[in-house]
Design an enzyme around this catalytic site. Structure first.
Site, PDB file in Angstrom:
ATOM      1  N   ARG A  68      46.083  39.603  14.827  1.00 15.59           N
ATOM      2  CA  ARG A  68      46.171  40.908  13.544  1.00 15.59           C
ATOM      3  C   ARG A  68      47.452  41.336  13.999  1.00 15.59           C
ATOM      4  NH1 ARG A  68      43.618  44.745  12.871  1.00 15.59           N
ATOM      5  NH2 ARG A  68      43.044  44.755  10.470  1.00 15.59           N
ATOM      6  N   CYS A 113      56.177  33.426  23.197  1.00 19.55           N
ATOM      7  CA  CYS A 113      57.656  33.500  23.094  1.00 19.55           C
ATOM      8  C   CYS A 113      57.953  33.847  21.332  1.00 19.55           C
ATOM      9  CB  CYS A 113      58.192  31.606  23.220  1.00 19.55           C
ATOM     10  SG  CYS A 113      60.576  31.443  22.923  1.00 19.55           S
TER      11      CYS A 113
END
Length: 477
Positions: free
Chosen positions: A360, A391
């Site tokens: 979210r 990453c």
């Protein structure tokens, strides 16, 4: 604000410096959340340190009593509000917020129906023993197979979303010789005060019919022997505070409802869900009993003004039931202070989860809170950004929060209000296994969804059996 501390120039204007960085804002945490004499956070009577040690981190912790109480409170609020006007309410739990077989059992035992929006959600609810006749089936692209399954199990209502779907469903009911109750989803044009991606009642979007198209859809449905038109449906968005948006949408929906009464009775009006919760200490959602009364009163006023009987009302709360019942536990891995100029330092706190267990913040810029759960600290509060292990520079768990300045590797960090749309949106990005869901109640904890392992994540890759190291970890010494 704590006047003893300097104002942090990087802090957003809404974020207040806490007097005590160990404190728990009542609106944000489950009612059972409290610290013991050693400062360890307990949820549902179970210590978070024990939970992290037994089940690992990241870990979704779900307070069963909190979720049940919220489901019951919402149902009773709408029951009471509608009874005052001589009608009744149907409350469906919006399964997309958080759906497991145990959650389905909890909400149905508290008197709610279940709203599903995919074949998978339908099967979860059925596997939990939910009564199909008390379920609603949403979705803008239901396949023939989806619709056949819904009709086969006796789904209570199908919320149709396109002319194509109406014809598909007509063919299925004709072939089976059955009647299927349907609602027509309408785009009311009301824009909720929410993130653009969460606003689902503006015109340029994939859901529902504009009013003119809705009139055509109802006319067509009423021509089909196998379809029983029972009402209109509208959903104006998500994470909405207050009743103003619902009241305006109700005005428009009652107007359309009244026009369509010339073609026959319409027993139901479904106003959807989208009721907001507190994610931070400054969020102040309306008391639900008051909110329910305001929404139902608005419908009653519109019906009275048009001289029509008030229909039964349906609602689809999800986030406001499961959201505050959930807390996610992480383990702190590293901390790093980044200098950004004079008097400007950003403390980065890295944890062992991230956007794969809570998408979210990345999707919507959602704000969350956090507290060190494994101990009480006497250190001053420091502004921090809690980030994940992925990453991605946008892999943020909590964008801005004050945590104890001595937060360190090995601490357990708890993020509240994660019971909605965290487990549901979880992914295996960067091949991260999805966390377990553990229910806590009255001092006991149990796994209700098993967490994944690396072996689980690799199991779907058919190339592994043909390469070196068919089993995870093979060849390691």
């Amino acid at each position: 604000m704590n006047s003893a501390l300097p104002v942090e120039p990087l802090a957003p204007a809404w974020l207040r410096v806490p007097e005590d960085p160990n404190s728990l804002a009542a609106r944000v945490w489950p009612h059972s959340a409290q610290r013991d004499t050693d400062g360890q956070l307990h949820i549902g009577g179970v210590g978070t340190t024990a939970l992290a040690e037994e089940f690992g981190t990241p870990l979704y912790v779900l307070d069963e009593n909190e979720l049940r109480t919220r489901a019951r409170t919402v149902r009773e609020a709408f029951d009471s509000a509608t009874q005052r006007h001589g009608t009744r309410a149907r409350v469906y739990y919006a399964g997309k917020a958080l759906l497991t077989t145990e959650v389905v059992r909890w909400v149905t035992e508290e008197g709610l129906g279940v709203d599903v929006c995919s074949r998978g959600e339908l099967e979860v609810a059925l596997a939990a023993g939910a009564d199909a006749s008390r379920m609603g089936f949403h979705g803008n692209n239901k396949s023939v197979a989806d619709l056949e399954r819904a009709v086969e199990v006796g789904i209570g209502s199908i919320i149709v979303d396109s002319h194509d779907e109406i014809e598909r469903l007509a063919a299925i009911t004709q072939q089976r010789g059955v009647q299927q109750r349907v609602l027509v989803r309408v785009v009311s044009g009301v824009h909720a005060q929410t993130h653009d991606f969460l606003a689902t009642a503006h015109e340029d979007q994939k859901f529902g019919f504009a009013p003119d198209a809705a009139r055509q859809a109802v006319t067509r449905i009423r021509q089909i022997d196998g379809l029983d038109f029972v009402g209109l449906h509208c959903h104006i968005g998500s994470q909405i505070f207050g009743s103003a948006g619902f009241a305006e949408s109700a005005r428009r929906m009652v107007q359309l409802h009244a026009e369509l009464l010339t073609g026959g009775d319409i027993p139901l009006l479904n106003l959807g869900g989208g009721f907001g919760i507190a994610y931070t200490s400054v969020d102040e959602p309306e008391d639900f009993t008051v909110l329910a009364e305001q929404i139902v009163d608005a419908v009653a006023q519109q019906c009275q003004a048009r001289g029509i009987r008030m229909p039964e009302l349906a609602f689809e709360p999800g986030r406001c039931i499961s959201g505050p019942a959930g807390v996610t536990l992480y383990r702190v891995g590293t901390t790093k202070s980044v200098a950004l100029g004079e008097r400007r330092h950003r403390l980065y706190v890295s944890v062992d989860g991230g956007m794969s267990d809570n998408a979210r913040p990345s999707l919507y810029g959602a704000q969350y809170s956090a507290r060190v759960a494994s101990r009480r600290s006497s250190a001053v509060p420091a502004l921090a950004r809690v980030v994940g292990s992925h990453c991605e520079s946008g892999d943020i768990v909590v964008d801005n929060e004050y945590v104890p300045a001595d937060i360190a590797a090995g601490d357990t960090l708890a993020v509240p209000a994660t019971g909605a749309y965290c487990f549901s949106l979880a992914s295996n990005y960067n091949y991260m296994p999805r966390p377990a869901v553990v229910a806590v109640r009255d001092g006991h904890a149990r796994v209700i969804v098993r967490g994944e392992t690396i072996t689980d994540v690799l199991a779907r890759d058919t190339g592994i059996a043909h390469g070196a190291g068919a089993a995870a970890g093979e060849g390691e010494q």
